[in-house]
Design an enzyme around this catalytic site. Structure first.
Site, short mmCIF file in Angstrom:
data_model
loop_
_atom_site.label_atom_id
_atom_site.label_comp_id
_atom_site.label_asym_id
_atom_site.label_seq_id
_atom_site.Cartn_x
_atom_site.Cartn_y
_atom_site.Cartn_z
N ASP A 192 3.74 3.21 -5.15
CA ASP A 192 3.71 1.80 -5.57
C ASP A 192 4.96 1.53 -6.41
O ASP A 192 5.13 2.11 -7.47
CB ASP A 192 2.43 1.56 -6.39
N ASP A 247 5.40 -3.58 -1.36
CA ASP A 247 5.86 -2.59 -2.33
C ASP A 247 4.97 -1.35 -2.43
O ASP A 247 5.11 -0.55 -3.33
CB ASP A 247 5.98 -3.24 -3.72
N GLU A 248 4.03 -1.21 -1.49
CA GLU A 248 3.14 -0.04 -1.54
C GLU A 248 3.03 0.59 -0.17
O GLU A 248 3.16 -0.09 0.84
CB GLU A 248 1.73 -0.46 -2.00
MG LIG Z 1 3.92 -2.57 -7.31
#
Ligand SMILES: [Mg+2]
Length: 416
Positions: A9, A105-106
């Protein structure tokens, strides 16, 4: 054999990218904010300095400025974030062909084949974090565990730039004390239901009476309880698996029949918003909209229309669905259930011919405004913001929460 799964993350993704692009703001409080002129002037992301001033995601920009008058506010640049996201996925792809993105973003990565122990998993997690720093200039938190749900939980536990291992042997000591909403797929409404009944931690959910959980939350409640006990064998999807999604749809059967156009339009709006958000999440556009109608006498039919321009804009999906409904319904025969489905899906990277008729700039602005809403809903639940229909729909009945539905049960993956 046990699995080794990482969940990566990126910390403060949008704000980190902006700080990288604008080094002059690196040591200042910075927030990425929606366009105030579009009346969605809210904080989408902030760096740690802004966080220390109490700036919160999803609050109004004017509130954030009150807490922190020197706050630097940058408009979001989603194209730029997409580029970083692609670079991040490319880097993770060097470690495994099983990389499953979860938002921009993960991502989960399955590294079981060459990292069979937690120790190996931790080494690789640390190496990945180093590469994010060195090669991308941003930091990430990584969770290491034996399933996807706990790997995700691990990446949330220590921030920024940290590795957290949750092992089969010790998860009860680390995970069970955490608030129940920390568990993946426990959205705000599920958390509220559980807390009302005294189930405030993941551990309490794990040991609660199974029949009671089922009676409160249905089958998805049982699934959540299994997650709380570390039982989750859902695979990390290999690269390109998203291409198998053929359609994304949502349907609803309100507690009372739909008997007027206003009710129908409100439902179609809410469903179009869900479908558009899913399309954006899957990085796809649709070229066809399908309307599904089941009448009070259980007779059902479908109507579909091709689009001049591929889209994932809720307003456009609704417009087409409403047009289909007007052409096929007399506006008063009771309707039992309604559905909207997007098909003819194409990747957002496909070459698209720009329309000569539509104002493309206006469409891009509209999509950006809807993306802002996606971010808020992802963090605060489906009902956090609505384009206008939610109050109406609440009265008519509930739209299934996708935030509360485990992925494998998710209707959005299978169409209707
Ligand atoms: Mg994040």
């Amino acid at each position: 054999m046990g699995r080794t799964i990482l969940h990566v993350d990126i910390n403060n993704f949008y704000a980190s990218v902006e700080c990288l692009e604008h080094p002059e703001y690196r040591n200042m409080p910075l927030a990425v904010g929606g366009d105030e002129k579009l009346r969605h002037g809210i904080v989408l992301a902030k760096n740690n300095i802004a966080k220390a001033y109490g700036v919160k995601t999803a609050e109004a920009l004017w509130q954030a400025r009150q807490k922190c008058p020197q706050l630097v506010i940058m408009p979001p640049q989603f194209e730029l974030y997409s580029e970083y996201s692609a670079r991040s996925r490319e880097m993770l792809g060097r470690y495994s062909d099983r990389v499953e993105p979860f938002g921009m973003d993960e991502a989960w990565i399955d590294i079981s084949t060459y990292a069979p122990t937690e120790k190996d998993g931790k080494c690789i997690a640390d190496e990945i974090r180093r590469r994010y720093r060195d090669e991308l200039g941003i930091t990430a938190s990584v969770g290491v565990s034996f399933n996807k749900v706990f790997a995700k939980l691990g990446s949330d536990m220590k921030k920024p730039d940290a590795t957290t291992v949750i092992s089969q042997e010790s998860f009860k000591q680390t995970v069970w004390e955490l608030p129940v909403e920390d568990l993946l797929f426990v959205g705000p409404s599920t958390a509220r239901k559980l807390r009302l009944r005294g189930i405030d931690t993941i551990g309490r959910l794990a040991v609660a009476d199974k029949a009671l959980i089922r009676s409160w939350l249905g089958a998805s409640g049982e699934k959540l309880q299994r997650f709380a006990n570390g039982i989750d064998d859902s695979p990390v999807m290999p690269k390109g698996a998203e291409a198998v999604i053929k359609s994304i749809g949502n349907s609803t059967t309100p507690p009372r029949d739909v008997e007027c156009e206003a009710d129908a339009v409100a439902l179609l709006q809410a469903m179009a918003e869900c479908v558009a958000a899913r399309l954006r999440k899957e990085r796809m556009l649709c070229t066809t909209v399908v309307l599904h109608v089941r009448k009070g006498d259980l007779y059902s039919f479908e109507r579909q229309t091709g689009l001049q321009q591929p889209t994932r804009i809720a307003v456009e999906l609704r417009r087409e669905a409403v047009r289909l409904l007007r052409n096929s319904w007399d506006m008063h025969t009771p309707i039992r259930s309604l559905g909207v489905r997007a098909t003819g899906l194409i990747s957002e990277n496909s070459p698209i011919q720009l329309s000569l008729f539509e104002d493309e700039a206006a469409r891009i602005r509209r999509e950006k405004a809807e993306r802002v809403i996606d971010v808020v809903r992802e963090r605060y639940g489906k009902n956090a913001i609505s384009l206008g229909a939610a109050a109406y729909v609440k009265e008519l009945g509930r739209i299934p929460d996708f935030e509360d539905t485990p992925l494998s049960d998710c209707a959005f993956y299978t169409g209707m």
